[in-house]
Design a protein around this motif. Structure first.
Motif, PDB file in Angstrom:
ATOM      1  N   THR A 108      -2.599 -11.345 -10.359  1.00 21.39           N
ATOM      2  CA  THR A 108      -2.306 -11.218  -9.042  1.00 21.39           C
ATOM      3  C   THR A 108      -2.343  -9.883  -8.888  1.00 21.39           C
ATOM      4  OG1 THR A 108      -1.518 -13.211  -8.591  1.00 21.39           O
ATOM      5  CG2 THR A 108      -0.968 -11.844  -6.839  1.00 21.39           C
ATOM      6  N   VAL A 109      -1.331  -9.103  -9.565  1.00 23.95           N
ATOM      7  CA  VAL A 109      -0.573  -7.976  -9.538  1.00 23.95           C
ATOM      8  C   VAL A 109      -1.799  -6.917  -9.831  1.00 23.95           C
ATOM      9  CG1 VAL A 109       0.792  -5.949 -10.520  1.00 23.95           C
ATOM     10  CG2 VAL A 109       1.849  -8.189 -10.035  1.00 23.95           C
ATOM     11  N   HIS A 110      -2.637  -7.392 -10.797  1.00 22.56           N
ATOM     12  CA  HIS A 110      -3.777  -6.322 -11.013  1.00 22.56           C
ATOM     13  C   HIS A 110      -4.744  -6.142 -10.026  1.00 22.56           C
ATOM     14  CE1 HIS A 110      -6.802  -4.302 -13.742  1.00 22.56           C
ATOM     15  NE2 HIS A 110      -7.583  -5.037 -13.212  1.00 22.56           N
ATOM     16  N   ASN A 111      -5.215  -7.556  -9.452  1.00 18.06           N
ATOM     17  CA  ASN A 111      -6.112  -7.460  -8.241  1.00 18.06           C
ATOM     18  C   ASN A 111      -5.498  -6.711  -7.050  1.00 18.06           C
ATOM     19  OD1 ASN A 111      -7.915  -8.736  -9.612  1.00 18.06           O
ATOM     20  ND2 ASN A 111      -6.982 -10.959  -9.159  1.00 18.06           N
ATOM     21  N   PHE A 112      -4.228  -6.778  -6.899  1.00 21.24           N
ATOM     22  CA  PHE A 112      -3.334  -6.357  -5.845  1.00 21.24           C
ATOM     23  C   PHE A 112      -3.764  -4.767  -5.743  1.00 21.24           C
ATOM     24  CE2 PHE A 112       0.423  -4.015  -4.015  1.00 21.24           C
ATOM     25  CZ  PHE A 112       0.279  -4.361  -2.599  1.00 21.24           C
ATOM     26  N   PHE A 113      -3.363  -4.229  -7.083  1.00 17.75           N
ATOM     27  CA  PHE A 113      -3.600  -2.741  -7.185  1.00 17.75           C
ATOM     28  C   PHE A 113      -4.884  -2.225  -7.172  1.00 17.75           C
ATOM     29  CE2 PHE A 113       0.777  -2.919  -9.343  1.00 17.75           C
ATOM     30  CZ  PHE A 113       1.203  -2.265  -8.203  1.00 17.75           C
ATOM     31  N   LEU A 114      -5.894  -3.253  -7.558  1.00 23.53           N
ATOM     32  CA  LEU A 114      -7.262  -2.687  -7.587  1.00 23.53           C
ATOM     33  C   LEU A 114      -7.592  -2.638  -5.842  1.00 23.53           C
ATOM     34  CD1 LEU A 114      -9.201  -4.915 -10.092  1.00 23.53           C
ATOM     35  CD2 LEU A 114      -8.834  -2.436 -10.135  1.00 23.53           C
ATOM     36  N   LYS A 115      -7.187  -3.464  -5.037  1.00 28.88           N
ATOM     37  CA  LYS A 115      -7.636  -3.306  -3.704  1.00 28.88           C
ATOM     38  C   LYS A 115      -6.540  -2.368  -2.898  1.00 28.88           C
ATOM     39  CE  LYS A 115      -8.997  -8.170  -3.715  1.00 28.88           C
ATOM     40  NZ  LYS A 115      -9.003  -9.537  -3.284  1.00 28.88           N
ATOM     41  N   THR A 116      -5.739  -1.783  -3.572  1.00 32.93           N
ATOM     42  CA  THR A 116      -4.844  -0.867  -2.461  1.00 32.93           C
ATOM     43  C   THR A 116      -4.945   0.472  -3.154  1.00 32.93           C
ATOM     44  OG1 THR A 116      -3.166  -1.317  -4.039  1.00 32.93           O
ATOM     45  CG2 THR A 116      -3.341  -2.605  -1.893  1.00 32.93           C
ATOM     46  N   ASP A 117      -4.773   1.656  -2.388  1.00 30.63           N
ATOM     47  CA  ASP A 117      -4.707   2.914  -2.750  1.00 30.63           C
ATOM     48  C   ASP A 117      -3.837   3.712  -2.286  1.00 30.63           C
ATOM     49  OD1 ASP A 117      -5.794   2.962  -0.267  1.00 30.63           O
ATOM     50  OD2 ASP A 117      -7.608   4.110  -0.879  1.00 30.63           O
ATOM     51  N   PHE A 118      -2.438   3.140  -1.717  1.00 26.88           N
ATOM     52  CA  PHE A 118      -1.367   4.014  -1.185  1.00 26.88           C
ATOM     53  C   PHE A 118      -0.616   4.596  -2.015  1.00 26.88           C
ATOM     54  CE2 PHE A 118      -0.494  -0.425  -1.394  1.00 26.88           C
ATOM     55  CZ  PHE A 118       1.084  -0.392  -1.864  1.00 26.88           C
ATOM     56  N   GLU A 173      -0.318   6.591  -6.193  1.00 27.71           N
ATOM     57  CA  GLU A 173      -1.061   7.071  -7.192  1.00 27.71           C
ATOM     58  C   GLU A 173      -1.680   6.225  -8.342  1.00 27.71           C
ATOM     59  OE1 GLU A 173      -0.826  11.250  -9.883  1.00 27.71           O
ATOM     60  OE2 GLU A 173       0.854  10.522  -8.526  1.00 27.71           O
ATOM     61  N   GLU A 174      -2.737   6.258  -8.911  1.00 31.75           N
ATOM     62  CA  GLU A 174      -3.077   5.396  -9.809  1.00 31.75           C
ATOM     63  C   GLU A 174      -2.393   5.306 -11.022  1.00 31.75           C
ATOM     64  OE1 GLU A 174      -7.262   4.725 -12.492  1.00 31.75           O
ATOM     65  OE2 GLU A 174      -7.186   6.314 -11.049  1.00 31.75           O
ATOM     66  N   ARG A 175      -1.907   6.664 -11.645  1.00 32.30           N
ATOM     67  CA  ARG A 175      -0.970   6.673 -12.716  1.00 32.30           C
ATOM     68  C   ARG A 175       0.194   5.540 -12.424  1.00 32.30           C
ATOM     69  NH1 ARG A 175      -0.238  12.432 -14.555  1.00 32.30           N
ATOM     70  NH2 ARG A 175       0.306  12.615 -12.135  1.00 32.30           N
ATOM     71  N   ILE A 176       0.931   5.746 -11.154  1.00 27.16           N
ATOM     72  CA  ILE A 176       2.222   4.913 -10.782  1.00 27.16           C
ATOM     73  C   ILE A 176       1.776   3.605 -10.812  1.00 27.16           C
ATOM     74  CG2 ILE A 176       3.910   4.794  -8.995  1.00 27.16           C
ATOM     75  CD1 ILE A 176       3.755   7.579  -8.312  1.00 27.16           C
ATOM     76  N   GLU A 177       0.631   2.940 -10.365  1.00 25.48           N
ATOM     77  CA  GLU A 177       0.312   1.905 -10.207  1.00 25.48           C
ATOM     78  C   GLU A 177       0.120   1.248 -11.479  1.00 25.48           C
ATOM     79  OE1 GLU A 177      -3.552   1.763  -8.022  1.00 25.48           O
ATOM     80  OE2 GLU A 177      -2.327   1.712  -6.025  1.00 25.48           O
ATOM     81  N   GLN A 178      -0.374   1.960 -12.518  1.00 22.81           N
ATOM     82  CA  GLN A 178      -0.554   1.381 -13.892  1.00 22.81           C
ATOM     83  C   GLN A 178       0.728   1.313 -14.621  1.00 22.81           C
ATOM     84  OE1 GLN A 178      -3.069   4.169 -15.751  1.00 22.81           O
ATOM     85  NE2 GLN A 178      -5.145   3.489 -14.847  1.00 22.81           N
ATOM     86  N   THR A 179       1.664   1.987 -14.252  1.00 23.10           N
ATOM     87  CA  THR A 179       2.982   2.075 -14.718  1.00 23.10           C
ATOM     88  C   THR A 179       3.990   0.771 -14.132  1.00 23.10           C
ATOM     89  OG1 THR A 179       3.166   4.559 -14.793  1.00 23.10           O
ATOM     90  CG2 THR A 179       5.218   3.110 -14.990  1.00 23.10           C
ATOM     91  N   ILE A 180       3.645   0.432 -12.941  1.00 21.85           N
ATOM     92  CA  ILE A 180       4.449  -0.564 -12.385  1.00 21.85           C
ATOM     93  C   ILE A 180       3.589  -1.952 -12.904  1.00 21.85           C
ATOM     94  CG2 ILE A 180       4.768  -1.787 -10.304  1.00 21.85           C
ATOM     95  CD1 ILE A 180       4.610   0.897  -8.604  1.00 21.85           C
ATOM     96  N   GLU A 181       2.263  -1.870 -13.019  1.00 19.73           N
ATOM     97  CA  GLU A 181       1.862  -3.065 -13.377  1.00 19.73           C
ATOM     98  C   GLU A 181       2.145  -3.200 -15.093  1.00 19.73           C
ATOM     99  OE1 GLU A 181      -2.749  -4.676 -14.365  1.00 19.73           O
ATOM    100  OE2 GLU A 181      -2.328  -2.884 -13.472  1.00 19.73           O
ATOM    101  N   SER A 182       2.223  -2.396 -15.830  1.00 17.22           N
ATOM    102  CA  SER A 182       2.753  -2.425 -17.196  1.00 17.22           C
ATOM    103  C   SER A 182       4.170  -2.835 -17.322  1.00 17.22           C
ATOM    104  CB  SER A 182       2.494  -1.139 -17.796  1.00 17.22           C
ATOM    105  OG  SER A 182       2.934  -1.114 -19.442  1.00 17.22           O
TER     106      SER A 182
END
Length: 285
Positions: free
Chosen positions: A32-42, A44-53
């Motif tokens: 769910t978290v992975h799909n959420f970040f795939l559909k949002t771009d508000f 930065e991508e690096r920050i999204e990957q960090t939060i997801e990890s």
């Protein structure tokens, strides 16, 4: 005995089902978290990957801890009361888990203070260099230049040099022979800087008006007698952090080619040999 065996078998079945449920819950949360970040771009991508990890690590540890407590509770009666009143046991476990708590708190502060993100190129404790591939509650994983993955506990991280904090400055030092005219060297280096700014404009760091903040330029003559070899000149340029390595490589290539085209000689190691009278020959030995 048959009744005890049946009860024991039932408990094992419950534990097995709990393990499957925990696994499914962890999978659903991470997906769910992975799909959420795939559909949002508000963000930065690096920050999204960090939060997801970090969320992936948190859910794994939480599910594992809950599963362990559930498994113990199947064989220990009133486990909830024992767990709530185990003050002495908690103190003992606290002393034993100091390193674990230290690692977890250090990992949280790394993320909260935005010291690094997934995909950043960093240097840890002035010793290890690599790209961050995973940030967990206890461990940080970086992939070194050779391809090896280094795992270091968060509590052991004392110093971080991050090469990906929005902007990076390329600094190239060129040591030129004493025999070259400094005024001509300045002119040639300025020509090289113009080439870099034109050919690699996309690498430059831009302001809000999309203008280069600090294009490549000749900073000046930084050392007159660099290692007793020649005069040192410095070229600098502010570039986007994600393009730092490409910009630095191309800047060196263009500078070297331009100096070669205009026959500017770089400094070379020299060794002066002075004749020394042989004392032993004079004494006839």
């Amino acid at each position: 005995m048959d009744w005890m065996d049946l009860l024991h078998h039932y408990k094992l079945t419950s534990i097995f089902l709990a393990a499957i449920i925990a696994r499914i819950i962890v999978f659903i949360i991470n997906k769910t978290v992975h799909n959420f970040f795939l559909k949002t771009d508000f963000i930065e991508e690096r920050i999204e990957q960090t939060i997801e990890s970090m969320i992936r690590s948190l859910t794994k540890y939480t599910a594992t801890l809950c599963f362990i407590f559930f498994a113990i509770s199947q064989y220990v009666s009133n486990f909830g009361r024992i767990l709530a009143g185990a003050g002495i046991l908690g103190v003992i476990l606290g002393f034993g888990a100091q390193s674990i708590i230290k690692d977890i708190l250090s990992g949280i502060f790394l993320i909260y203070e935005k010291q690094l993100h997934k995909g950043d190129f960093i240097t840890i404790n002035n010793t290890f260099n690599g790209t961050v591939v995973d940030i967990g509650l206890r461990f940080l994983k970086i992939r070194e230049w050779t391809g090896k993955v280094l795992t270091i506990s968060n509590g052991e991280i004392k110093q971080i040099h991050n090469y990906n904090i929005e902007e990076m400055r390329v600094i190239e030092r060129i040591v030129v022979s004493y025999r070259e005219n400094p005024e001509r060297v300045f002119e040639i280096l300025e020509i090289a800087c113009e080439k870099i700014n034109v050919l690699h404009e996309a690498c430059l760091k831009l302001d809000l008006a999309n203008c280069p903040i600090e294009p490549f330029q000749v900073y000046g003559m930084t050392t007159i007698n660099s290692g007793y070899r020649g005069i040192e000149y410095t070229v600098t340029g502010l570039v986007d952090d994600t393009l730092y390595w490409d910009a630095a490589k191309e800047a060196r290539r263009i500078i070297a080619q331009t100096l070669f085209d205009y026959e500017i000689k770089l400094a070379e190691d020299t060794m002066l040999v002075k004749p020394v009278d042989d004392v032993f020959l004079k004494e006839g030995k």
